[in-house]
Write an enzyme that holds these catalytic residues in place. Structure first.
Site, PDB file in Angstrom:
ATOM      1  N   ASP A   8      47.855 -23.332   4.999  1.00  0.00           N
ATOM      2  CA  ASP A   8      47.036 -23.428   5.005  1.00  0.00           C
ATOM      3  C   ASP A   8      45.924 -21.530   5.184  1.00  0.00           C
ATOM      4  O   ASP A   8      46.285 -21.687   6.332  1.00  0.00           O
ATOM      5  CB  ASP A   8      46.184 -24.605   5.774  1.00  0.00           C
ATOM      6  CG  ASP A   8      44.526 -24.786   5.432  1.00  0.00           C
ATOM      7  OD1 ASP A   8      44.383 -24.896   3.571  1.00  0.00           O
ATOM      8  OD2 ASP A   8      43.632 -24.441   6.060  1.00  0.00           O
TER       9      ASP A   8
ATOM     10  N   MET B 255      40.955 -12.716   5.518  1.00  0.00           N
ATOM     11  CA  MET B 255      41.684 -13.690   6.085  1.00  0.00           C
ATOM     12  C   MET B 255      42.130 -13.914   7.629  1.00  0.00           C
ATOM     13  O   MET B 255      41.578 -13.013   8.043  1.00  0.00           O
ATOM     14  CB  MET B 255      43.387 -14.071   6.084  1.00  0.00           C
ATOM     15  CG  MET B 255      44.545 -15.752   6.612  1.00  0.00           C
ATOM     16  SD  MET B 255      46.061 -15.165   6.717  1.00  0.00           S
ATOM     17  CE  MET B 255      46.793 -14.810   5.596  1.00  0.00           C
TER      18      MET B 255
ATOM     19  N   HIS C 218      39.749 -28.520   7.608  1.00  0.00           N
ATOM     20  CA  HIS C 218      39.175 -27.134   7.530  1.00  0.00           C
ATOM     21  C   HIS C 218      39.258 -26.153   9.056  1.00  0.00           C
ATOM     22  O   HIS C 218      38.554 -24.506   8.982  1.00  0.00           O
ATOM     23  CB  HIS C 218      37.626 -26.301   6.676  1.00  0.00           C
ATOM     24  CG  HIS C 218      36.936 -26.807   5.901  1.00  0.00           C
ATOM     25  ND1 HIS C 218      38.140 -26.648   4.736  1.00  0.00           N
ATOM     26  CD2 HIS C 218      36.658 -27.644   5.317  1.00  0.00           C
ATOM     27  CE1 HIS C 218      37.580 -26.934   3.896  1.00  0.00           C
ATOM     28  NE2 HIS C 218      36.649 -28.204   4.075  1.00  0.00           N
TER      29      HIS C 218
ATOM     30  N   ASP D 236      44.535 -28.749   9.179  1.00  0.00           N
ATOM     31  CA  ASP D 236      45.066 -28.775   7.579  1.00  0.00           C
ATOM     32  C   ASP D 236      46.392 -28.504   7.130  1.00  0.00           C
ATOM     33  O   ASP D 236      46.280 -29.226   6.038  1.00  0.00           O
ATOM     34  CB  ASP D 236      44.084 -28.078   6.302  1.00  0.00           C
ATOM     35  CG  ASP D 236      42.462 -28.401   6.468  1.00  0.00           C
ATOM     36  OD1 ASP D 236      42.319 -29.326   7.457  1.00  0.00           O
ATOM     37  OD2 ASP D 236      41.587 -28.039   6.568  1.00  0.00           O
TER      38      ASP D 236
END
Length: 195
Positions: free
Chosen positions: A15, A28, A174, A179
């Protein structure tokens, strides 16, 4: 003629959290990964998703971001600019971790949905580490896996419509590692589910 022995696959739930829709213009900001299990000719064996994990927060690669995307993770771009890992170091460390945990097997990234996470992951691996331990196509989408087993159109699938026994009891926070672990449990449940 003897059947060819198939190399086992090691599924790694990944994730990512990012500050925009695509890599390059956007960054990212974190990556989390958890080993979900292995599959060979004899079937799938789930792993403890908390046993082998990876997590890094990364420095942003541009000044651009989408405020709504950034708000999802709650990560602080300013803090990451000073405390986050350099993307080249983070991706090199991640590649090394994937190779270590998958020794003797072929690593496969799995995600829900995989398309967003894979786009960032693969781009970052090629751009900053020079290669991907997953190759160019070692990716499995859990949403598609569920749609196929449930015999549903892909656009009809959402976690909220899945049978409760398939879902992890963990919250979707999140936070990339949380996750990834949650999704590793979903993956193991999907692999065991007959449909």
């Amino acid at each position: 003629m003897a059947p060819r022995r198939v190399k086992s696959s090691l599924y790694i739930s990944v994730d990512i959290e990012a500050d925009g829709p695509i890599p390059g213009p956007y960054s990212m900001l974190s990556i989390g990964a958890a080993v979900a299990g292995t599959q060979d000719a004899d079937g799938f064996v789930a792993a403890d998703p908390e046993a082998r994990t990876f997590y890094r927060e990364l420095k942003p690669i541009s000044d651009d971001f989408v405020p709504e995307a950034l708000a999802v993770s709650g990560l602080d771009r300013e803090r990451l600019g000073t405390e986050g890992y350099d993307p080249a170091l983070a991706m090199t460390q991640f590649s090394r971790w994937v190779r270590e945990v998958s020794e003797g097997a072929q690593p496969v990234m799995c995600g829900y949905p995989a398309s967003y996470d894979w786009t960032f992951l693969y781009w970052y691996l090629i751009r900053f580490a020079g290669s991907s331990p997953f190759g160019h196509s070692g990716c499995l989408d859990m949403k598609t896996l569920y749609a196929t087993k449930a015999r549903l159109p892909l656009r009809a699938v959402a976690k909220g419509t899945m049978p409760r026994e398939l879902l992890s009891r963990r919250r979707h926070t999140h936070h990339a590692l949380d996750d990834a672990i949650e999704q590793a449990e979903l993956f193991a449940n999907l692999m065991a589910w007959p449909g």
